[in-house]
Each structure stands twice: as C-alpha cells, then as structure tokens.
Design a protein around this motif. Structure first.
Motif, PDB file in Angstrom:
ATOM      1  N   ALA A 157       0.845  -1.189   0.000  1.00 25.88           N
ATOM      2  CA  ALA A 157       0.000   0.000   0.000  1.00 25.88           C
ATOM      3  C   ALA A 157       0.881   1.240   0.000  1.00 25.88           C
ATOM      4  O   ALA A 157       1.905   1.279   0.690  1.00 25.88           O
ATOM      5  N   VAL A 158       0.467   2.234  -0.777  1.00 23.25           N
ATOM      6  CA  VAL A 158       1.210   3.496  -0.893  1.00 23.25           C
ATOM      7  C   VAL A 158       0.224   4.651  -0.848  1.00 23.25           C
ATOM      8  O   VAL A 158      -0.892   4.544  -1.375  1.00 23.25           O
ATOM      9  N   ALA A 159       0.612   5.745  -0.199  1.00 18.55           N
ATOM     10  CA  ALA A 159      -0.185   6.967  -0.222  1.00 18.55           C
ATOM     11  C   ALA A 159       0.708   8.145  -0.572  1.00 18.55           C
ATOM     12  O   ALA A 159       1.866   8.203  -0.148  1.00 18.55           O
ATOM     13  N   LEU A 160       0.174   9.072  -1.359  1.00 17.82           N
ATOM     14  CA  LEU A 160       0.921  10.247  -1.804  1.00 17.82           C
ATOM     15  C   LEU A 160       0.127  11.519  -1.528  1.00 17.82           C
ATOM     16  O   LEU A 160      -1.110  11.497  -1.523  1.00 17.82           O
ATOM     17  N   ASN A 161       0.846  12.601  -1.328  1.00 17.32           N
ATOM     18  CA  ASN A 161       0.242  13.929  -1.387  1.00 17.32           C
ATOM     19  C   ASN A 161       0.260  14.333  -2.861  1.00 17.32           C
ATOM     20  O   ASN A 161       1.334  14.519  -3.436  1.00 17.32           O
ATOM     21  N   PRO A 162      -0.889  14.450  -3.532  1.00 14.63           N
ATOM     22  CA  PRO A 162      -0.900  14.674  -4.976  1.00 14.63           C
ATOM     23  C   PRO A 162      -0.203  15.950  -5.426  1.00 14.63           C
ATOM     24  O   PRO A 162       0.378  15.992  -6.513  1.00 14.63           O
ATOM     25  N   SER A 163      -0.254  16.994  -4.610  1.00 18.35           N
ATOM     26  CA  SER A 163       0.279  18.285  -5.034  1.00 18.35           C
ATOM     27  C   SER A 163       1.777  18.449  -4.787  1.00 18.35           C
ATOM     28  O   SER A 163       2.404  19.333  -5.368  1.00 18.35           O
ATOM     29  N   THR A 164       2.369  17.569  -3.937  1.00 19.70           N
ATOM     30  CA  THR A 164       3.792  17.716  -3.625  1.00 19.70           C
ATOM     31  C   THR A 164       4.626  16.489  -3.992  1.00 19.70           C
ATOM     32  O   THR A 164       5.843  16.587  -4.119  1.00 19.70           O
ATOM     33  N   GLY A 165       3.984  15.335  -4.115  1.00 21.20           N
ATOM     34  CA  GLY A 165       4.731  14.094  -4.348  1.00 21.20           C
ATOM     35  C   GLY A 165       5.240  13.455  -3.067  1.00 21.20           C
ATOM     36  O   GLY A 165       5.917  12.423  -3.119  1.00 21.20           O
ATOM     37  N   GLU A 166       4.931  14.031  -1.911  1.00 15.97           N
ATOM     38  CA  GLU A 166       5.370  13.441  -0.644  1.00 15.97           C
ATOM     39  C   GLU A 166       4.714  12.073  -0.444  1.00 15.97           C
ATOM     40  O   GLU A 166       3.512  11.918  -0.667  1.00 15.97           O
ATOM     41  N   ILE A 167       5.516  11.104  -0.041  1.00 13.12           N
ATOM     42  CA  ILE A 167       5.010   9.765   0.242  1.00 13.12           C
ATOM     43  C   ILE A 167       4.505   9.739   1.677  1.00 13.12           C
ATOM     44  O   ILE A 167       5.288   9.917   2.625  1.00 13.12           O
ATOM     45  N   LEU A 168       3.203   9.530   1.840  1.00 12.17           N
ATOM     46  CA  LEU A 168       2.578   9.582   3.157  1.00 12.17           C
ATOM     47  C   LEU A 168       2.541   8.217   3.837  1.00 12.17           C
ATOM     48  O   LEU A 168       2.430   8.131   5.056  1.00 12.17           O
ATOM     49  N   ALA A 169       2.594   7.167   3.047  1.00  9.45           N
ATOM     50  CA  ALA A 169       2.628   5.806   3.601  1.00  9.45           C
ATOM     51  C   ALA A 169       3.279   4.892   2.580  1.00  9.45           C
ATOM     52  O   ALA A 169       3.129   5.093   1.368  1.00  9.45           O
ATOM     53  N   ARG A 207       7.783  -4.540  -1.782  1.00 11.02           N
ATOM     54  CA  ARG A 207       6.840  -4.728  -2.878  1.00 11.02           C
ATOM     55  C   ARG A 207       6.275  -3.423  -3.416  1.00 11.02           C
ATOM     56  O   ARG A 207       5.714  -3.395  -4.515  1.00 11.02           O
ATOM     57  N   THR A 208       6.384  -2.334  -2.669  1.00  8.28           N
ATOM     58  CA  THR A 208       5.833  -1.058  -3.136  1.00  8.28           C
ATOM     59  C   THR A 208       6.626  -0.489  -4.299  1.00  8.28           C
ATOM     60  O   THR A 208       6.085   0.245  -5.125  1.00  8.28           O
ATOM     61  N   ILE A 209       7.919  -0.828  -4.367  1.00 10.18           N
ATOM     62  CA  ILE A 209       8.767  -0.226  -5.403  1.00 10.18           C
ATOM     63  C   ILE A 209       9.616  -1.244  -6.164  1.00 10.18           C
ATOM     64  O   ILE A 209      10.383  -0.858  -7.052  1.00 10.18           O
ATOM     65  N   GLY A 210       9.514  -2.532  -5.840  1.00 11.48           N
ATOM     66  CA  GLY A 210      10.391  -3.503  -6.488  1.00 11.48           C
ATOM     67  C   GLY A 210       9.823  -4.901  -6.470  1.00 11.48           C
ATOM     68  O   GLY A 210       8.606  -5.101  -6.386  1.00 11.48           O
ATOM     69  N   GLY A 211      10.715  -5.859  -6.558  1.00  9.62           N
ATOM     70  CA  GLY A 211      10.283  -7.243  -6.646  1.00  9.62           C
ATOM     71  C   GLY A 211       9.931  -7.607  -8.077  1.00  9.62           C
ATOM     72  O   GLY A 211      10.454  -7.040  -9.037  1.00  9.62           O
ATOM     73  N   ASP A 212       9.002  -8.536  -8.226  1.00  9.27           N
ATOM     74  CA  ASP A 212       8.621  -9.013  -9.556  1.00  9.27           C
ATOM     75  C   ASP A 212       7.631  -8.094 -10.259  1.00  9.27           C
ATOM     76  O   ASP A 212       7.283  -8.321 -11.418  1.00  9.27           O
ATOM     77  N   LEU A 213       7.118  -7.092  -9.604  1.00 11.67           N
ATOM     78  CA  LEU A 213       6.087  -6.173 -10.099  1.00 11.67           C
ATOM     79  C   LEU A 213       4.780  -6.932 -10.360  1.00 11.67           C
ATOM     80  O   LEU A 213       4.732  -8.151 -10.388  1.00 11.67           O
TER      81      LEU A 213
END
Length: 484
Positions: A157-169, A207-213
């Motif tokens: 699971a991933v969360a972003l601030n849409p206006s800044t690109g900050e990764i919230l989770a 798994r959020t940024i790598g692995g087998d996708l």
C-alpha cells in the motif's frame, strides 16, 4: 668490495625498494579498495565509531543509534520495528542493507560530500562528528491504517500527497524486524539473514517499489481512458461497444468481461458507465482504436518507464514495446505483460488529482544536523504533464462514478467525495487474482492519493468482490486517516 658483497648489497637494496613500492601501493593506490573490502574488520569497526543519524517520522525516531559497551561503540536500533522496516532498511556490522540505511548511507554515516563543511568545522571545534538525520514525509496515521488493512495478507500500500509528491505511507507485507539484523551477535545476525533470504514469502523485498512487479488489472484503465479522452475522439458520454466477449483480430480467443456479461443493452454502453463497472470489452475496443503507440505514450506521461529514486531505487513499470492486436487489447485492460509497482499506480491517481501534473515522489522531507537544524529541504518537483486539466476533470468525474455507483462502493466515505478505480488482475489459472484499488479524496479538493494491492486476494469472477471488496476498505481507512 668483492663480488659476493656487491650482489648481497644489490639484493638488500632491491628488497628495500620493493618494500617502499608495496607500501606506497597499499597506502595510496589500493587504499580505497582495501577499505571497501567486506572482510576488513578495522574498516567495519571504524564505521561504528561515529554515531549514525536518526530516521524520523514527525518527532519520533524509527531508527537511531544508542551507545554500546563493547568494541562496536554504537548499536543501531529500530523503535519503529516491522511497521517501518522497508522504509528504514537495516544497518549491521556487514554494512547497510535496503531502505534509507542503504540509499542514504553517506548522510546517515556522516561521510557524504554534503556534510564536508560540517566535518571540517567539527575538526577545528573538537566536536564529535555525527551523521545527519532524515525527517520523512510519512504520516504515521496513514502508515498505521495501511499496516492494519494488510495484516496477514501479502501485498502493498502506498499513499501520496498529490500536489507535492510526498510519500505519506509505504507498506510492504510480509515484513521483518530490522533489529534482528543489526545486533552485535554476528552468529545470530547471520542466522536471521539466511532465514529471511530463504523465506519463500520474500519479506526483505519492498513490494511497493520492487520485486517481480504486478499486472495492474483494471487500474490501468485510467491510462487507457486518459489516452482516449486526450485524443479528442471520445467523451464520457460517447457510446462504446460492450459485448460479453470482444472479438479480437488474429485469434479465436476473445476478450471477456468478468462473468462474461454484456455491459449494457444491445451490447452498448457509455464511456463513463464502462469505467464505472470496469467493462473489459469497451476498454479493449478503445485500445484497438487508439493503437499501441498512443497507449505507450500515455503511460510514459504518467511516469511508466521512468528511472525514479525516492531515494531508494524504484524498479521502472513497463508496457511491452511490441504488441500485436490481441496483446494491445489485453494491455488496454492492464493484462498481458503490463507490469507496475504500487507506487506507479498511486502516481496515476495522484496525477489525475493534481489537475494532470505528475509530481516526483519523495520520502525525505529534510536532512537535519545533529542539533536538528535543517541542512537541506526537499522542494516539490514536477515530473511530467500526464493530461490537461480538462481531461483530468473528466477522469475525476468518471472515477467518482466508480465509487458512487460502481465497483468501488466499499471505498465510500460519508461526507467525502472519493474518486477511485478497482482492479482484478489475473496471474494464472491456479492462483486467485490480485485485488487492486487506487483513488484519491476529496475529489473536489484532493489531499491524498492511494494505491493498494492484495496478492491473490481477488475474485476473478467479480470486480466488486475483488478490487472493490478487498482493496477498497483498506484504501478507505488510509484516506480517512490522511484527512483527519
């Protein structure tokens, strides 16, 4: 001087010359390589002589060094435990591994060129040099909601601030406890590392940024819809074919809808309704109409294929370079060989939420000195324009319909307009499908964008019982936490 003495003198001189040459080589030519050798105990111990910087979420240290009463001087500890393991990585006698410990080792250890002035200042003032600390963009409440939602299930699971690109989770499950790899009992560390490496669940992989996708399934319909709307040939109310099974050229195997049901009366549907119920045949038709180049170009505008660093390296998502007509139709609904990271899927929603602009995702808000003064602060950076603001508004309308009336109903939040897209990605005929949900809220004032995937957690016969029912509640909890 007789001949034997001359020969002896020559040999002695040659030995001294060899000694001088070898000493010079060791001290100046090979010094860097020798210091970098993994079995150089002196170098490894020297890395422990300096206090390593903290990794902070708000005011809370999720990684810090504490004094040790042995030859190592410092022990790296992880108060955040498993919940931040893939963000922090680990630091042991054998070096930094994974996460920020590895990606920002220079800053945390104090050896980065960015800290050269501070090291000179420490030398003249007599202060002990301490590594820099990292203040993260993570929101602990959103992180906790993602962890709770994924508890006991493989996924990310991933969360972003849409206006800044900050990764919230950023949560990858299963996880591990980095403390088991940072202790001073090297036999226990070695045993723990071997066990984690041998684990078939692969807990060390982020798994959020790598692995087998992952195949993105119907979440990729955001890309197909963006390409169709951007072409000017289609509008949300455009009528599209929506048969139970779309006939494909060059093959006798068609593209079926989930449950092999028609998407509307007389096998017709509107573009908006096709998004709302995640109609495969309509989106397969759009893919064939648009062509492979348009689909790949649109995906690239969302960041697919980019080499990203957050600062950990992100494995690039991809759309196949060569697609025949059946493969193109399958790719348009997020199947065939389309592969993505959960971060990339979150970026799709974040771009729509941010009026079509993709912001570069980042995890470190500030680099801090030992007294917590700011050395460096991140600034929001535009990565690309995925779509125009007008197209983003149309996509928002269509994604709101998914949550309001379609397969994304489990993500509804009272009093909050939520825009989203479900996905049920088939992997093979044996395993259950991956369950996806991505979206953002509030739709009229976006503050958080999320992506959730639960491996083999979806029902291949129902989009609502797959991505909607499984991924939707997790995304809902993350959004609610982010809006508090």
């Amino acid at each position: 001087m007789n001949a034997p003495i001359r020969r002896l003198s020559f040999v002695v001189a040659l030995l001294f010359a060899s000694l001088l040459v070898s000493t010079t080589l060791i001290q100046f030519v090979y010094a860097k390589d020798l210091n970098a050798r993994p079995d150089n105990r002196r170098t490894l111990l020297s890395s422990y002589a300096r206090e390593r910087g903290q990794i902070l979420v708000g005011d809370t240290a999720i990684a810090k060094s504490v004094p040790a009463s042995n030859e190592y001087k410092w022990l790296r500890t992880y108060p955040g435990g498993t919940q931040y393991a893939h963000i922090t990585g680990y630091y042991s006698f054998y070096g930094a591994g994974g996460g920020l410990e590895q990606a920002e080792n220079g800053l945390l250890s104090g050896s980065s060129d960015k800290l050269a002035f501070r090291r000179v200042s420490d030398f003249f003032t007599g202060r002990k040099t301490v590594g820099a600390s990292l203040e993260l963009t993570i929101d602990s409440r959103v992180q906790a909601a993602a962890i709770k939602g994924l508890d006991g299930r493989k996924g990310a699971a991933v969360a972003l601030n849409p206006s800044t690109g900050e990764i919230l989770a950023m949560v990858s499950n299963p996880g591990y406890n980095p403390a088991t790899l940072s202790g001073h009992d090297l036999s226990k560390v070695d045993t723990a590392y071997k066990a984690l490496n041998a684990d078939p669940e692969k807990p060390l992989i982020n798994r959020t940024i790598g692995g087998d996708l992952y195949p993105p399934g119907s979440t990729f319909k955001i890309v197909t819809a963006a390409a169709a709307l951007s072409s000017g040939r289609f509008q949300p109310d455009t009528e599209l074919p929506g048969p139970a099974v779309l006939d494909l050229p060059q093959t006798t195997v068609g593209l079926p809808n989930i449950g092999k049901r028609s998407c509307g009366p007389d096998d017709k549907t509107t573009f908006l309704h096709a998004m709302e119920i995640s109609c495969n045949s309509a989106f397969g038709y759009l893919g064939l109409e648009l062509g492979a180049d348009a689909l790949r170009d649109q995906a690239a505008k969302f960041g697919v294929g980019d080499q990203l660093s957050i600062p950990m390296r992100v494995t690039p998502s991809s759309v196949p370079a060569e697609l025949n007509q059946p493969q193109l139709a399958q790719s348009a609904v997020g199947q065939y060989d389309v592969r993505v990271t959960p971060l990339q899927v979150a970026m799709l929603s974040a771009a729509v939420a941010n009026h079509g602009t993709v912001m570069r995702p980042h995890l470190v808000r500030s680099v801090l000195s030992s007294d917590l003064s700011v050395i460096e602060r991140a600034t929001p950076e535009e990565l690309s324009e995925a779509v125009t603001p007008e197209v983003a508004a149309q996509l928002t309308e269509m994604m709101e319909a998914v949550v309001e009336n379609g397969s994304g109903k489990p993500a509804q939040i009272d009093g909050v307009r939520v825009a989203g897209k479900t996905g049920t990605a088939e992997t093979d005929r044996v395993q259950r499908a991956h369950a996806w949900f991505t979206g953002f809220a509030p739709a009229n004032d976006p503050q958080i964008a999320v992506a959730v995937v639960v491996e083999n957690g979806g029902d291949p016969d129902s989009e609502a019982r797959g991505g909607g029912a499984v991924g939707g509640p997790i995304a809902k909890a993350m959004i609610e936490a982010g809006l508090k």
